[in-house]
Design an enzyme around this catalytic site. Structure first.
Site, PDB file in Angstrom:
ATOM      1  N   HIS A  31     -29.624 -15.408  12.766  1.00  4.61           N
ATOM      2  CA  HIS A  31     -30.138 -15.758  11.438  1.00  4.61           C
ATOM      3  C   HIS A  31     -29.725 -14.706  10.416  1.00  4.61           C
ATOM      4  O   HIS A  31     -29.241 -15.033   9.325  1.00  4.61           O
ATOM      5  CB  HIS A  31     -31.671 -15.826  11.444  1.00  4.61           C
ATOM      6  CG  HIS A  31     -32.247 -16.962  12.192  1.00  4.61           C
ATOM      7  ND1 HIS A  31     -33.223 -16.808  13.143  1.00  4.61           N
ATOM      8  CD2 HIS A  31     -32.010 -18.297  12.122  1.00  4.61           C
ATOM      9  CE1 HIS A  31     -33.564 -17.986  13.632  1.00  4.61           C
ATOM     10  NE2 HIS A  31     -32.840 -18.906  13.022  1.00  4.61           N
ATOM     11  N   LYS A  55     -47.246 -28.238  13.457  1.00  2.08           N
ATOM     12  CA  LYS A  55     -46.684 -27.418  14.533  1.00  2.08           C
ATOM     13  C   LYS A  55     -47.345 -26.058  14.553  1.00  2.08           C
ATOM     14  O   LYS A  55     -47.569 -25.447  13.517  1.00  2.08           O
ATOM     15  CB  LYS A  55     -45.174 -27.228  14.340  1.00  2.08           C
ATOM     16  CG  LYS A  55     -44.359 -28.435  14.682  1.00  2.08           C
ATOM     17  CD  LYS A  55     -42.892 -28.088  14.680  1.00  2.08           C
ATOM     18  CE  LYS A  55     -42.057 -29.266  15.129  1.00  2.08           C
ATOM     19  NZ  LYS A  55     -40.642 -28.931  15.120  1.00  2.08           N
ATOM     20  N   ARG A 104     -23.971 -23.141  15.775  1.00  2.00           N
ATOM     21  CA  ARG A 104     -23.690 -22.519  17.067  1.00  2.00           C
ATOM     22  C   ARG A 104     -22.862 -23.427  17.963  1.00  2.00           C
ATOM     23  O   ARG A 104     -22.132 -22.957  18.817  1.00  2.00           O
ATOM     24  CB  ARG A 104     -24.997 -22.185  17.794  1.00  2.00           C
ATOM     25  CG  ARG A 104     -25.837 -21.141  17.126  1.00  2.00           C
ATOM     26  CD  ARG A 104     -27.167 -21.030  17.815  1.00  2.00           C
ATOM     27  NE  ARG A 104     -27.837 -22.335  17.688  1.00  2.00           N
ATOM     28  CZ  ARG A 104     -29.092 -22.584  17.988  1.00  2.00           C
ATOM     29  NH1 ARG A 104     -29.830 -21.643  18.484  1.00  2.00           N
ATOM     30  NH2 ARG A 104     -29.609 -23.770  17.817  1.00  2.00           N
ATOM     31  N   SER A 141     -34.174 -19.119  18.603  1.00  4.36           N
ATOM     32  CA  SER A 141     -35.545 -18.614  18.548  1.00  4.36           C
ATOM     33  C   SER A 141     -36.331 -19.013  19.792  1.00  4.36           C
ATOM     34  O   SER A 141     -37.086 -18.209  20.340  1.00  4.36           O
ATOM     35  CB  SER A 141     -36.260 -19.134  17.296  1.00  4.36           C
ATOM     36  OG  SER A 141     -35.662 -18.633  16.141  1.00  4.36           O
TER      37      SER A 141
END
Length: 174
Positions: A31, A55, A104, A141
């Site tokens: 990040h 969440k 990615r 993450s």
């Protein structure tokens, strides 16, 4: 002449502002790499933490904002904020012209391309998809949290403050 007229007439260049949106739960070196690279391309970069009340993250929104402020403190043209709702609405309200995102993998590309096309259709918002630094291509993450929770070494994958905070979180659960 007001600022908008000056920009329209070309005597002043409009500020180029981009957003790096994400959950940042937690922020990783991947990040930070994208944020630093975007900061070289835009006059201002807003690192925006998405708030999803349905969440439950490991870190609260305020903790994530604090962490991001600390790890981006050395970047004078970066500010940290949060948003809820549609990203395009947040961008319109904050005069943000582009989204900067890291990629990615091919699966990241498929998802991000669809989002970029939808955002452009909704408001004309542009998206810059940046290839990741290969050193962080496998870092996410969720993997960082999982490895940290199981006692694995993630120190080289995250900024020092994130390592410290993860260590505290998981030692509390001990």
């Amino acid at each position: 002449m007001n600022a908008q007229e000056a920009v329209r007439l070309g005597s002043v260049r409009a500020m180029r502002r981009a957003v790096c949106p994400g959950s940042y739960d937690p922020a990783t070196n991947g990040h930070l790499d994208i944020i630093e690279r975007a900061a070289k391309l835009f006059d201002e970069v807003v690192v925006a933490v998405g708030v999803n009340k349905s969440k439950k993250g490991l870190f609260t929104t305020e903790e994530r904002l604090d962490i991001l402020r600390e790890i981006t403190a050395k970047l004078p043209n970066v500010r940290v904020d949060s948003w809820q709702g549609l990203l395009v609405d947040y961008c319109r309200e904050n005069d943000i012209i582009a989204v900067a995102k890291g990629l990615r993998s091919v699966s990241d590309f498929d998802y991000e391309l669809q989002m970029a096309q939808m955002n452009r259709e909704l408001t004309g918002l542009e998206t810059l998809l940046m290839a990741n630094n290969p050193a962080y291509g496998f870092v996410s993450s969720s993997l960082v949290k999982e490895i940290s929770a199981l006692g694995g070494d993630i120190e080289h994958l995250v900024p020092p403050i994130v390592f410290k905070r993860l260590s505290e979180k998981y030692s509390d659960r001990g």
